[in-house]
Design a protein around this motif. Structure first.
Motif, PDB file in Angstrom:
ATOM      1  N   TRP A 113       0.815  -1.208   0.000  1.00  0.00           N
ATOM      2  CA  TRP A 113       0.000   0.000   0.000  1.00  0.00           C
ATOM      3  C   TRP A 113       0.855   1.266   0.000  1.00  0.00           C
ATOM      4  O   TRP A 113       0.490   2.272  -0.584  1.00  0.00           O
ATOM      5  CB  TRP A 113      -0.930  -0.018   1.214  1.00  0.00           C
ATOM      6  N   GLN A 117      -0.540   3.947  -2.604  1.00  0.00           N
ATOM      7  CA  GLN A 117      -1.263   5.113  -2.093  1.00  0.00           C
ATOM      8  C   GLN A 117      -0.825   6.437  -2.726  1.00  0.00           C
ATOM      9  O   GLN A 117      -1.684   7.284  -3.021  1.00  0.00           O
ATOM     10  CB  GLN A 117      -1.121   5.190  -0.577  1.00  0.00           C
ATOM     11  N   LEU A 142      -6.486  -0.838  -0.779  1.00  0.00           N
ATOM     12  CA  LEU A 142      -6.299  -0.499   0.621  1.00  0.00           C
ATOM     13  C   LEU A 142      -6.291  -1.773   1.471  1.00  0.00           C
ATOM     14  O   LEU A 142      -7.173  -2.626   1.335  1.00  0.00           O
ATOM     15  CB  LEU A 142      -7.448   0.412   1.088  1.00  0.00           C
TER      16      LEU A 142
END
Length: 221
Positions: A113, A117, A142
């Protein structure tokens, strides 16, 4: 296999409270960037299409991995189903806020992640449906115990296509809760977030996981 699709759909619905905790804030944010209700709706739909598309891709990857394990390593599908059933039990305990062992698995996803992200920064702030779609596609990765638990069913399917369809069904099951937030249906929002609702849905998942585990073990022994 139809039962697996239906089960994945129910898992998505039962995990409503957890979905709101993970993605509810974004759903609310998407309704504050436009002056028209049509703009609100199109961005919410686009975000969720992107999110469900990522779940479907993850399901295809898990299903393909399962097929490799079955064909190349000699793993038996029934044992993969045992693992999937155990994960559903753990998920139920997690949703009911009784035992949080799945948080350790979520932490493993943090490693991936941290690279995914930053992609969200390129589409923020959300002004168009295309940006909302891309944000949803990113947010589908996520780290989430709910997603990871359902992915074990895709793994046990032993097929990229079947795995993708299972996660598609799961993604569709998560839609009602997030649409409730986006549409500001406050009484439903409060119901889904209520501790009692989480406990009851968590218990339902534990019962279903226990039943699935019983059926799988019965086939083995």
């Amino acid at each position: 296999m139809t039962l697996d699709f239906f089960s994945a759909l129910l898992i998505g619905i039962a995990g409503a409270g957890h979905c709101l905790a993970m993605c509810g804030g974004i759903s609310s944010m998407l309704t504050t960037r436009s002056d028209s209700e049509a703009g609100h709706f199109s961005r919410v739909i686009s975000y969720n299409v992107g999110r469900v598309a990522s779940y479907t891709l993850l399901g295809a990857i898990a299903g393909f991995t399962g097929s490799i394990a079955i064909k190349s390593l000699g793993a038996q599908v029934i044992w993969l189903k045992v693992i999937a059933a155990i994960f559903i039990i753990l998920l139920g305990l997690y949703v009911a806020r009784i035992w949080f062992v799945l948080t350790h698995i979520e932490r493993l996803g943090q490693y991936l992640w941290r690279y995914i992200q930053p992609l969200a920064r390129h589409v923020l702030p959300i002004k168009t449906t295309w940006q909302a779609l891309m944000l949803g596609a990113v947010w589908g990765w996520l780290p989430c115990g709910l997603v990871y638990s359902t992915l074990t069913w895709s793994l046990a399917s032993g097929s990229a296509l079947q795995g993708a369809l299972i996660m598609l069904a799961f993604g569709l099951g998560t839609l009602p809760a997030l649409l409730v937030v986006a549409c500001s249906v406050q009484w439903l929002d409060k119901l889904i977030r209520a501790p009692l609702f989480k406990q009851l849905t968590g218990l339902a998942l534990v019962i279903y996981g226990g039943y699935s585990l019983y059926i799988a073990l019965k086939q083995i022994f």
